[in-house]
Design a protein around this motif. Structure first.
Motif, PDB file in Angstrom:
ATOM      1  N   ASN A 201       0.807  -1.237   0.000  1.00 27.52           N
ATOM      2  CA  ASN A 201       0.000   0.000   0.000  1.00 27.52           C
ATOM      3  C   ASN A 201       0.832   1.276   0.000  1.00 27.52           C
ATOM      4  OD1 ASN A 201      -2.315  -1.458   0.072  1.00 27.52           O
ATOM      5  ND2 ASN A 201      -3.096  -0.628   1.983  1.00 27.52           N
ATOM      6  N   CYS A 202       2.101   1.164   0.333  1.00 34.68           N
ATOM      7  CA  CYS A 202       2.918   2.378   0.477  1.00 34.68           C
ATOM      8  C   CYS A 202       3.108   3.043  -0.888  1.00 34.68           C
ATOM      9  CB  CYS A 202       4.277   2.056   1.111  1.00 34.68           C
ATOM     10  SG  CYS A 202       5.299   3.530   1.255  1.00 34.68           S
ATOM     11  N   VAL A 203       2.597   4.237  -1.008  1.00 38.12           N
ATOM     12  CA  VAL A 203       2.569   4.905  -2.322  1.00 38.12           C
ATOM     13  C   VAL A 203       3.904   5.543  -2.706  1.00 38.12           C
ATOM     14  CG1 VAL A 203       0.087   5.308  -2.465  1.00 38.12           C
ATOM     15  CG2 VAL A 203       1.516   6.911  -1.169  1.00 38.12           C
ATOM     16  N   ALA A 206       8.612   4.185   0.431  1.00 41.07           N
ATOM     17  CA  ALA A 206       9.428   4.412   1.636  1.00 41.07           C
ATOM     18  C   ALA A 206       9.473   3.177   2.534  1.00 41.07           C
ATOM     19  CB  ALA A 206       8.858   5.597   2.427  1.00 41.07           C
ATOM     20  N   LEU A 207       8.355   2.454   2.557  1.00 45.55           N
ATOM     21  CA  LEU A 207       8.250   1.278   3.438  1.00 45.55           C
ATOM     22  C   LEU A 207       8.545   0.020   2.635  1.00 45.55           C
ATOM     23  CD1 LEU A 207       7.358   0.179   6.253  1.00 45.55           C
ATOM     24  CD2 LEU A 207       5.038   0.013   5.315  1.00 45.55           C
ATOM     25  N   LYS A 208       9.563  -0.717   3.100  1.00 45.57           N
ATOM     26  CA  LYS A 208       9.907  -1.980   2.458  1.00 45.57           C
ATOM     27  C   LYS A 208       9.936  -3.051   3.543  1.00 45.57           C
ATOM     28  CE  LYS A 208      11.994  -0.512  -1.756  1.00 45.57           C
ATOM     29  NZ  LYS A 208      11.960   0.937  -1.673  1.00 45.57           N
ATOM     30  N   LEU A 220       6.010  13.019   1.660  1.00 47.14           N
ATOM     31  CA  LEU A 220       4.589  12.943   1.300  1.00 47.14           C
ATOM     32  C   LEU A 220       3.704  13.553   2.405  1.00 47.14           C
ATOM     33  CD1 LEU A 220       2.288  12.161  -0.516  1.00 47.14           C
ATOM     34  CD2 LEU A 220       2.413   9.824   0.360  1.00 47.14           C
ATOM     35  N   LEU A 221       4.107  13.367   3.643  1.00 44.13           N
ATOM     36  CA  LEU A 221       3.329  13.970   4.735  1.00 44.13           C
ATOM     37  C   LEU A 221       3.285  15.495   4.568  1.00 44.13           C
ATOM     38  CD1 LEU A 221       4.334  12.053   8.009  1.00 44.13           C
ATOM     39  CD2 LEU A 221       3.108  11.236   6.020  1.00 44.13           C
ATOM     40  N   LEU A 222       4.413  16.057   4.157  1.00 50.69           N
ATOM     41  CA  LEU A 222       4.448  17.517   3.963  1.00 50.69           C
ATOM     42  C   LEU A 222       3.604  17.956   2.761  1.00 50.69           C
ATOM     43  CD1 LEU A 222       8.179  18.375   4.800  1.00 50.69           C
ATOM     44  CD2 LEU A 222       6.155  18.617   6.247  1.00 50.69           C
TER      45      LEU A 222
HETATM   46  S1  SF4 Z   1       4.556   7.134   2.660  1.00 48.95           S
HETATM   47 FE1  SF4 Z   1       4.782   6.710   4.848  1.00 48.95          FE
HETATM   48  S2  SF4 Z   1       2.712   6.899   5.736  1.00 48.95           S
HETATM   49 FE2  SF4 Z   1       2.505   6.765   3.485  1.00 48.95          FE
HETATM   50  S3  SF4 Z   1       2.160   4.580   3.085  1.00 48.95           S
HETATM   51 FE3  SF4 Z   1       4.364   4.933   2.911  1.00 48.95          FE
HETATM   52  S4  SF4 Z   1       5.202   4.506   4.951  1.00 48.95           S
HETATM   53 FE4  SF4 Z   1       2.972   4.740   5.181  1.00 48.95          FE
END
Ligand code: SF4
Ligand code: SF4
Length: 260
Positions: A201-203, A206-208, A220-222
């Motif tokens: 799901n991580c768009v 960043a998450l592996k 992306l949060l910013l």
């Molecule tokens: S960008 Fe960060 S918050 Fe969004 S899906 Fe990936 S790890 Fe999760």
């Protein structure tokens, strides 16, 4: 004292959402307790940040740490899947729940003071170093010590009501009984090597399975914060927590009934 604090937090959230203000709906909160002298707090210097605070740094004479998880209702997460940016509902839920947590902490502080106990509270978020992206009081890790859940592959806490929600905590010199901590890994990847839905799901990528690029995630949060700047501060994403087996329950258990 545990029952009193738990009851008050649940009651406060219930009454709060019946008031005219918030558009977000929440499920019943979970509350956990830790002994302020639990040696796990000292270990957060290594696990989180060399400057992570100990409970007694926040409150001289600290005896207990109270952590709570406020689960979002399913509808909050439902619209946050399948797009690159966060949904407006998700962003608003973040802003409104942070406000709720601030209000819960103020309410509990006043109640406990009335009973002769002192408290110290930490804001629900944005108490971190913006370069290292490390917090000096990690509500996630504090909630883990207080027995509210175990960490998932997505680095968030999976509680008995899943991971879609927000965590708050405070320190007090009231004496509470430490909660019983989980005895197994809730995350399917950690327990069985299966699932990995959060990684899929991580768009941003960043998450592996074997790493997490916090700076790529924060980028992306910013972007989302800018998108929703008129609503308040919503540096959120949450794609890794929505529409996954641990969204609203411990995956693989009988409570696993609320998948989105
Ligand atoms: S960008 Fe960060 S918050 Fe969004 S899906 Fe990936 S790890 Fe999760
Ligand atoms: S989505 Fe699956 S792998 Fe990721 S944290 Fe949840 S249970 Fe673990």
């Amino acid at each position: 004292m545990n029952d009193y604090i738990t009851r008050e937090i649940i009651r406060f959230v219930d009454e709060y959402q019946q008031s005219a203000g918030p558009g977000t709906s929440w499920d019943e909160p979970l509350v956990g307790f830790a002994d302020a002298r639990d040696p796990r707090f000292a270990s957060l210097h290594r696990a989180v940040s060399p400057t992570h605070a100990l409970p007694e740094h926040l409150l001289d004479g600290a005896r207990s740490v109270v952590a709570y998880f406020i689960p979002f209702e399913k509808a909050v997460a439902a619209g946050n899947s399948g797009s690159y940016h966060a949904s407006r509902k998700w962003a608003l839920a973040y802003i409104e729940t942070n406000r709720l947590i601030t209000d819960i902490n103020a309410h509990l502080s006043a109640l406990l003071e009335h009973r002769g106990a002192r408290t110290a509270v930490v804001p629900p978020t944005h108490n971190f170093d913006e370069e290292r992206l490390m917090s000096d009081w990690s509500h996630r890790h504090v909630a883990w010590i207080a027995g509210l859940g175990t960490f998932g592959l997505h680095n968030l806490l999976i509680t008995a009501r899943g991971c879609c929600g927000r965590l708050g905590s405070f320190v007090t010199d009231a004496v509470c009984t430490p909660s019983v901590r989980p005895v197994f890994e809730y995350c399917l990847f950690k327990s069985k090597g299966t699932c990995g839905a959060c990684v899929k799901n991580c768009v941003t990528g960043a998450l592996k399975e074997d790493s997490f690029d916090r700076h790529r995630c924060y980028g992306l949060l910013l972007e989302n914060a800018e998108l929703f700047e008129n609503e308040g501060l919503a540096d959120v994403c949450g794609k890794c927590t929505c529409g996954v087996p641990c969204s609203f329950a411990i995956p693989g258990t009988t409570r696993d009934r609320d998948r989105v």
